[in-house]
Design a protein around this motif. Structure first.
Motif, mmCIF file in Angstrom:
data_model
loop_
_atom_site.group_PDB
_atom_site.id
_atom_site.type_symbol
_atom_site.label_atom_id
_atom_site.label_comp_id
_atom_site.label_asym_id
_atom_site.label_seq_id
_atom_site.Cartn_x
_atom_site.Cartn_y
_atom_site.Cartn_z
ATOM 1 N N TRP A 66 -3.680 -2.581 -9.251
ATOM 2 C CA TRP A 66 -3.917 -1.684 -8.131
ATOM 3 C C TRP A 66 -5.313 -1.929 -7.586
ATOM 4 C CZ3 TRP A 66 0.017 0.865 -6.070
ATOM 5 C CH2 TRP A 66 1.138 1.113 -6.865
ATOM 6 N N ARG A 67 -5.463 -1.865 -6.280
ATOM 7 C CA ARG A 67 -6.749 -2.063 -5.603
ATOM 8 C C ARG A 67 -6.922 -1.001 -4.525
ATOM 9 N NH1 ARG A 67 -7.996 -7.757 -6.206
ATOM 10 N NH2 ARG A 67 -7.477 -8.148 -8.379
ATOM 11 N N ASP A 68 -8.135 -0.899 -4.015
ATOM 12 C CA ASP A 68 -8.450 -0.092 -2.828
ATOM 13 C C ASP A 68 -7.974 1.352 -2.940
ATOM 14 O OD1 ASP A 68 -9.503 -2.433 -1.646
ATOM 15 O OD2 ASP A 68 -7.498 -3.010 -0.994
ATOM 16 N N GLY A 69 -8.350 2.030 -4.026
ATOM 17 C CA GLY A 69 -8.017 3.444 -4.177
ATOM 18 C C GLY A 69 -8.745 4.281 -3.132
ATOM 19 N N ILE A 114 -9.672 2.808 -9.972
ATOM 20 C CA ILE A 114 -8.897 1.709 -9.392
ATOM 21 C C ILE A 114 -9.836 0.637 -8.856
ATOM 22 C CG2 ILE A 114 -7.436 1.097 -7.408
ATOM 23 C CD1 ILE A 114 -5.953 3.794 -7.972
ATOM 24 N N ASP A 115 -10.944 1.048 -8.251
ATOM 25 C CA ASP A 115 -11.878 0.088 -7.679
ATOM 26 C C ASP A 115 -12.770 -0.572 -8.727
ATOM 27 O OD1 ASP A 115 -10.839 0.539 -5.173
ATOM 28 O OD2 ASP A 115 -12.381 1.978 -4.599
ATOM 29 N N ALA A 154 -3.200 3.641 -2.794
ATOM 30 C CA ALA A 154 -3.680 2.435 -3.460
ATOM 31 C C ALA A 154 -2.795 1.264 -3.055
ATOM 32 C CB ALA A 154 -3.687 2.614 -4.971
ATOM 33 N N THR A 155 -3.311 0.080 -3.283
ATOM 34 C CA THR A 155 -2.591 -1.144 -2.938
ATOM 35 C C THR A 155 -2.200 -1.890 -4.199
ATOM 36 O OG1 THR A 155 -3.822 -1.347 -0.873
ATOM 37 C CG2 THR A 155 -2.759 -3.347 -1.695
ATOM 38 N N ALA A 211 -9.437 7.064 -7.842
ATOM 39 C CA ALA A 211 -9.755 6.063 -6.813
ATOM 40 C C ALA A 211 -10.910 5.184 -7.281
ATOM 41 C CB ALA A 211 -10.089 6.744 -5.484
ATOM 42 N N ARG A 218 0.861 -1.190 0.000
ATOM 43 C CA ARG A 218 0.000 0.000 0.000
ATOM 44 C C ARG A 218 0.892 1.232 0.000
ATOM 45 N NH1 ARG A 218 -5.057 1.243 -0.441
ATOM 46 N NH2 ARG A 218 -5.910 3.030 0.671
#
Length: 196
Positions: free
Chosen positions: A83-86, A52-53, A102-103, A49, A23
């Motif tokens: 990438w995940r969880d923006g 990204i999701d 982001a992760t 964000a 992250r």
């Protein structure tokens, strides 16, 4: 250093084997180093964000120009993960100044066969640097397109040696953030330095 970086292995996040996550900040509303580029806005970062999701935004090394793993810009063979969880994280009292966190979700190099060679080695280096708290930088690739949330199409976000946005370094120290906010709130920079 590395206070803003978090590394999680698959057994700590879910039942899926063979994944590790990092992250980190990938964009901010701050000034960028690229001459002529305007700073991004909160609305644009919130749009990123959402993208990204909602989409599979790729994690690449060096904007597709790093030939360590594979030749060719944005080759599928150099895609490190997604990438995940923006999330937009405000860094000012009015909420307009902030950073996009982001992760990066990538295959755990220890789960890959030896035959994956350079790909496995590249992931192993990133994982080891993150575990040891070495600062990582990120940089984004985007284009103007009003049909995307925030009015910009986030095409990719890369882990790079030097990011265009100095805030997207995982070593962005909390004291620096506090000092920036104190000056923004009216503190005299010279007096602040003297007192600290």
């Amino acid at each position: 250093g590395g206070d803003d970086i978090q590394v999680r292995e698959s057994d700590e996040i879910d039942d899926e084997d063979g994944v590790f996550e990092v992250r980190m900040p990938i964009a901010s509303t701050g000034e960028v180093r690229n001459e002529g580029d305007d700073p991004l806005t909160r609305a644009e970062l919130e749009g990123f964000a959402r993208q990204i999701d909602e989409r599979a935004i790729g994690v690449f090394p060096g904007h597709g120009r790093d030939n360590t793993i594979a030749a060719g810009n944005y080759s599928p063979f150099e895609r490190l993960g997604d990438w995940r969880d923006g999330e937009f994280v405000a860094r000012s009292s009015d909420g307009d100044d902030g950073v996009l966190m982001a992760t990066a979700r990538m295959p755990d190099p220890e789960s890959l066969p030896q035959s994956t060679g350079a790909y496995r080695r590249g992931l192993a280096i990133l994982k080891e640097q993150a575990k040891r708290g070495l600062a990582q930088d990120a940089s984004i690739g985007w284009r103007v397109d009003e049909s995307f949330p925030g009015g910009l199409d986030l095409m990719e976000a890369s882990i790079v040696g030097i990011g265009a946005d100095p805030v997207t370094n995982t070593d962005d120290d909390a004291a620096e953030v506090v000092a920036r906010e104190a000056v923004a709130a009216g503190a005299d920079p010279g007096e602040l330095v003297e007192r600290v």
